[in-house]
Design an enzyme around this catalytic site. Sequence first.
Site, PDB file in Angstrom:
ATOM      1  N   LYS A 195       0.859  -1.193   0.000  1.00 55.62           N
ATOM      2  CA  LYS A 195       0.000   0.000   0.000  1.00 55.62           C
ATOM      3  C   LYS A 195       0.891   1.236   0.000  1.00 55.62           C
ATOM      4  O   LYS A 195       1.809   1.363   0.808  1.00 55.62           O
ATOM      5  CB  LYS A 195      -0.883  -0.032   1.246  1.00 55.62           C
ATOM      6  CG  LYS A 195      -2.165   0.725   1.141  1.00 55.62           C
ATOM      7  CD  LYS A 195      -3.013   0.411   2.374  1.00 55.62           C
ATOM      8  CE  LYS A 195      -4.286   1.189   2.384  1.00 55.62           C
ATOM      9  NZ  LYS A 195      -4.977   1.035   3.674  1.00 55.62           N
TER      10      LYS A 195
HETATM   11  C1  E4P Z   1      -8.314   1.472   4.154  1.00 61.10           C
HETATM   12  O1  E4P Z   1      -7.550   1.104   3.335  1.00 61.10           O
HETATM   13  C2  E4P Z   1      -8.291   2.835   4.714  1.00 61.10           C
HETATM   14  O2  E4P Z   1      -7.070   3.086   5.294  1.00 61.10           O
HETATM   15  C3  E4P Z   1      -9.436   3.017   5.695  1.00 61.10           C
HETATM   16  O3  E4P Z   1     -10.622   2.543   5.103  1.00 61.10           O
HETATM   17  C4  E4P Z   1      -9.587   4.429   6.212  1.00 61.10           C
HETATM   18  O4  E4P Z   1     -10.771   4.526   6.963  1.00 61.10           O
HETATM   19  P1  E4P Z   1     -11.076   5.761   7.935  1.00 61.10           P
HETATM   20  O5  E4P Z   1     -11.252   6.973   7.118  1.00 61.10           O
HETATM   21  O6  E4P Z   1     -12.329   5.358   8.651  1.00 61.10           O
HETATM   22  O7  E4P Z   1      -9.889   5.868   8.853  1.00 61.10           O
END
Ligand code: E4P
Length: 217
Positions: free
Chosen positions: A83
């Site tokens: 990522k």
């Molecule tokens: C997933 O890959 C993201 O990091 C995550 O969904 C972020 O979610 P949030 O905005 O609730 O922290």
Amino acid sequence: MQFFVDTAEIEDIKKLNDMGLLDGVTTNPSLIAKSGRQFKEVIKEICAIVPGPVSAEVASTEYDGMIAEGHVLAKLADNVVVKVPLTVDGLRATKTFSKEGIKTNVTLCFSPNQALLAAKVGATYISPFLGRLDDINLDGVELIEQIRQIYDNYNFTTQILSASIRSANHVTQVALAGSDVATIPPSVIYKLADHPLTKSGLEQFVKDWKGTGQSIL
Ligand code: E4P
């Protein structure tokens, strides 16, 4: 639409995987910090439970650091997806990983143009953050619809991974918008099965069945 769970909590991952609901897992530095565990150890453990893609995020914000860290993460297990943040350095790193055959999830996407760039450098997944747009009074679902249209216009193969999902309604909306994947917090996944009419209907069936005095076994 594929279901990924957005957590680093092993117990939730095991439970949802056993229910047959999980196609993959996403983590981020905040979720790892919340787990209180060692990053690489947790990723290896998750990858051993879930055969599908498991996103593990680089910590560096510079190209060289992202490449070095991505190589370490990709070696943890065959199903690791590296990522990478949606920055100029992150896009450059995504291109390099793509040439090396390493799968990528380009994260922190908030606009159609960012998603277009991620597709052009060969990202495996793009992660538009719905909830964080809704938080500032913008339309997260509209972003998913726009990315879907752009990717379909040019036959990009990058998969839309709707992220920052906060409600069951978000899941319905991104499914209608044609998202390839939704990464969902465990609490929201459990809520998807709930309906007050299911609950009251079942209570009535149980009561009426008892009244018959019968047994199936
Ligand atoms: C997933 O890959 C993201 O990091 C995550 O969904 C972020 O979610 P949030 O905005 O609730 O922290």
